[in-house]
Write a protein that holds these residues in place. Structure first.
Motif, PDB file in Angstrom:
ATOM      1  N   ALA A  28       0.813  -1.212   0.000  1.00  0.00           N
ATOM      2  CA  ALA A  28       0.000   0.000   0.000  1.00  0.00           C
ATOM      3  C   ALA A  28       0.849   1.266   0.000  1.00  0.00           C
ATOM      4  O   ALA A  28       0.341   2.358  -0.244  1.00  0.00           O
ATOM      5  N   ALA A  29       2.144   1.153   0.254  1.00  0.00           N
ATOM      6  CA  ALA A  29       3.030   2.325   0.297  1.00  0.00           C
ATOM      7  C   ALA A  29       3.211   2.893  -1.107  1.00  0.00           C
ATOM      8  O   ALA A  29       3.272   2.150  -2.087  1.00  0.00           O
ATOM      9  N   PRO A  30       3.296   4.226  -1.233  1.00  0.00           N
ATOM     10  CA  PRO A  30       3.482   4.813  -2.558  1.00  0.00           C
ATOM     11  C   PRO A  30       4.872   4.503  -3.098  1.00  0.00           C
ATOM     12  O   PRO A  30       5.826   4.335  -2.338  1.00  0.00           O
ATOM     13  N   GLY A  31       4.994   4.444  -4.408  1.00  0.00           N
ATOM     14  CA  GLY A  31       6.276   4.155  -5.043  1.00  0.00           C
ATOM     15  C   GLY A  31       7.219   5.345  -4.950  1.00  0.00           C
ATOM     16  O   GLY A  31       6.804   6.483  -4.738  1.00  0.00           O
ATOM     17  N   ALA A  32       8.487   5.093  -5.132  1.00  0.00           N
ATOM     18  CA  ALA A  32       9.484   6.158  -5.101  1.00  0.00           C
ATOM     19  C   ALA A  32       9.348   7.021  -6.350  1.00  0.00           C
ATOM     20  O   ALA A  32       9.037   6.533  -7.426  1.00  0.00           O
ATOM     21  N   GLN A  33       9.580   8.313  -6.176  1.00  0.00           N
ATOM     22  CA  GLN A  33       9.478   9.242  -7.298  1.00  0.00           C
ATOM     23  C   GLN A  33      10.817   9.934  -7.489  1.00  0.00           C
ATOM     24  O   GLN A  33      11.606  10.057  -6.566  1.00  0.00           O
ATOM     25  N   ALA A  34      11.038  10.405  -8.694  1.00  0.00           N
ATOM     26  CA  ALA A  34      12.267  11.137  -8.991  1.00  0.00           C
ATOM     27  C   ALA A  34      12.231  12.500  -8.304  1.00  0.00           C
ATOM     28  O   ALA A  34      11.175  13.023  -7.966  1.00  0.00           O
ATOM     29  N   ALA A  35      13.394  13.080  -8.104  1.00  0.00           N
ATOM     30  CA  ALA A  35      13.496  14.394  -7.479  1.00  0.00           C
ATOM     31  C   ALA A  35      12.909  15.457  -8.402  1.00  0.00           C
ATOM     32  O   ALA A  35      13.056  15.392  -9.618  1.00  0.00           O
ATOM     33  N   ASN A  36      12.238  16.419  -7.787  1.00  0.00           N
ATOM     34  CA  ASN A  36      11.703  17.508  -8.606  1.00  0.00           C
ATOM     35  C   ASN A  36      12.801  18.550  -8.847  1.00  0.00           C
ATOM     36  O   ASN A  36      13.933  18.401  -8.396  1.00  0.00           O
ATOM     37  N   LEU A  37      12.462  19.619  -9.550  1.00  0.00           N
ATOM     38  CA  LEU A  37      13.452  20.615  -9.957  1.00  0.00           C
ATOM     39  C   LEU A  37      14.153  21.263  -8.760  1.00  0.00           C
ATOM     40  O   LEU A  37      15.349  21.528  -8.800  1.00  0.00           O
ATOM     41  N   LEU A  38      13.426  21.518  -7.681  1.00  0.00           N
ATOM     42  CA  LEU A  38      14.035  22.158  -6.519  1.00  0.00           C
ATOM     43  C   LEU A  38      14.926  21.211  -5.718  1.00  0.00           C
ATOM     44  O   LEU A  38      15.775  21.650  -4.949  1.00  0.00           O
ATOM     45  N   GLU A  39      14.739  19.918  -5.884  1.00  0.00           N
ATOM     46  CA  GLU A  39      15.538  18.956  -5.136  1.00  0.00           C
ATOM     47  C   GLU A  39      16.811  18.532  -5.872  1.00  0.00           C
ATOM     48  O   GLU A  39      17.630  17.822  -5.321  1.00  0.00           O
ATOM     49  N   LEU A  40      16.987  18.968  -7.081  1.00  0.00           N
ATOM     50  CA  LEU A  40      18.150  18.578  -7.872  1.00  0.00           C
ATOM     51  C   LEU A  40      19.336  19.486  -7.574  1.00  0.00           C
ATOM     52  O   LEU A  40      19.540  20.498  -8.215  1.00  0.00           O
ATOM     53  N   ASN A  41      20.107  19.129  -6.574  1.00  0.00           N
ATOM     54  CA  ASN A  41      21.319  19.866  -6.202  1.00  0.00           C
ATOM     55  C   ASN A  41      21.059  21.356  -5.996  1.00  0.00           C
ATOM     56  O   ASN A  41      21.918  22.185  -6.251  1.00  0.00           O
ATOM     57  N   PHE A  42      19.893  21.701  -5.571  1.00  0.00           N
ATOM     58  CA  PHE A  42      19.558  23.095  -5.343  1.00  0.00           C
ATOM     59  C   PHE A  42      20.083  23.507  -3.978  1.00  0.00           C
ATOM     60  O   PHE A  42      19.780  22.895  -2.968  1.00  0.00           O
ATOM     61  N   GLY A  43      20.873  24.550  -3.944  1.00  0.00           N
ATOM     62  CA  GLY A  43      21.378  25.071  -2.688  1.00  0.00           C
ATOM     63  C   GLY A  43      22.545  24.290  -2.127  1.00  0.00           C
ATOM     64  O   GLY A  43      22.958  24.537  -1.003  1.00  0.00           O
ATOM     65  N   LEU A  44      23.058  23.328  -2.857  1.00  0.00           N
ATOM     66  CA  LEU A  44      24.202  22.577  -2.361  1.00  0.00           C
ATOM     67  C   LEU A  44      25.487  23.281  -2.754  1.00  0.00           C
ATOM     68  O   LEU A  44      25.625  23.756  -3.878  1.00  0.00           O
ATOM     69  N   PHE A  45      26.384  23.377  -1.844  1.00  0.00           N
ATOM     70  CA  PHE A  45      27.677  23.971  -2.127  1.00  0.00           C
ATOM     71  C   PHE A  45      28.735  23.163  -1.401  1.00  0.00           C
ATOM     72  O   PHE A  45      28.437  22.384  -0.519  1.00  0.00           O
ATOM     73  N   GLY A  46      29.925  23.343  -1.798  1.00  0.00           N
ATOM     74  CA  GLY A  46      31.020  22.621  -1.179  1.00  0.00           C
ATOM     75  C   GLY A  46      32.179  22.558  -2.141  1.00  0.00           C
ATOM     76  O   GLY A  46      32.168  23.202  -3.191  1.00  0.00           O
ATOM     77  N   PRO A  47      33.159  21.778  -1.805  1.00  0.00           N
ATOM     78  CA  PRO A  47      34.339  21.743  -2.672  1.00  0.00           C
ATOM     79  C   PRO A  47      34.019  21.082  -4.002  1.00  0.00           C
ATOM     80  O   PRO A  47      33.318  20.083  -4.069  1.00  0.00           O
ATOM     81  N   SER A  48      34.503  21.693  -5.046  1.00  0.00           N
ATOM     82  CA  SER A  48      34.434  21.058  -6.352  1.00  0.00           C
ATOM     83  C   SER A  48      35.858  20.604  -6.653  1.00  0.00           C
ATOM     84  O   SER A  48      36.732  21.405  -6.923  1.00  0.00           O
ATOM     85  N   TYR A  49      36.067  19.334  -6.542  1.00  0.00           N
ATOM     86  CA  TYR A  49      37.415  18.800  -6.639  1.00  0.00           C
ATOM     87  C   TYR A  49      37.936  18.943  -8.067  1.00  0.00           C
ATOM     88  O   TYR A  49      37.372  18.411  -9.005  1.00  0.00           O
TER      89      TYR A  49
END
Length: 158
Positions: A28-49
């Protein structure tokens, strides 16, 4: 004997009911869904090697300083480096390019006790304190007193 058999039957029925209830719950649990536009590496920062790791010679001053502090503070020893020779790179980014860039080096070191030992170390991009600057991990063969890289500094080599 009869009570043992009846209790085993009850346990089997209870287990079967629990298994059916668990399967119904998960179906009965809903299936997994892909990330939406705001969840795609939005606001992530850090070292870019980028693979900009210092040369093998650039880390020797840091190793010298850290070794002196460790010997004096933990082992009550006045042993220090007297000089380095035959500094060489043993590997650069030995794994896939997605890993943190590291340069593996080795050098022959002369100490104030007159003995020559090998130093194995790696320079890690953005591996310094809080991710600032290059970090250095090192081991002196024969002076790994806490056995962090034993045997014979093998874990510090590539």
């Amino acid at each position: 004997m009869r009570t043992l058999v009846s209790s085993l039957k009850k346990a089997a029925k209870t287990t079967a009911v629990a298994a059916v209830a668990g399967m119904a719950l998960f179906s009965a649990a809903p299936g997994a869904q892909a990330a939406n536009l705001l969840e795609l590496n939005f606001g992530l920062f850090g070292p870019s090697y980028e693979g900009k790791v210092g040369s093998c010679e650039s880390a020797l001053w840091k190793i010298t300083h850290q070794f002196q502090n460790k010997e004096a503070g933990y082992w009550n020893s006045a042993l220090q480096f007297a000089g380095f020779s035959h500094v060489r790179e043993t590997a650069f980014r030995p794994w896939t390019s997605d890993n943190i860039p590291r340069r593996y080096c080795s050098a022959d070191a002369l100490f104030t006790d007159g003995k020559q030992r090998q130093v194995h170390y790696s320079i890690i991009e953005d591996g310094g304190f809080a991710g600032y600057g290059d970090g250095v991990e090192w081991c002196v063969t024969g002076l790994d007193r806490n056995w962090a890289y034993n045997p014979g500094c093998r874990a510090a080599k590539f």
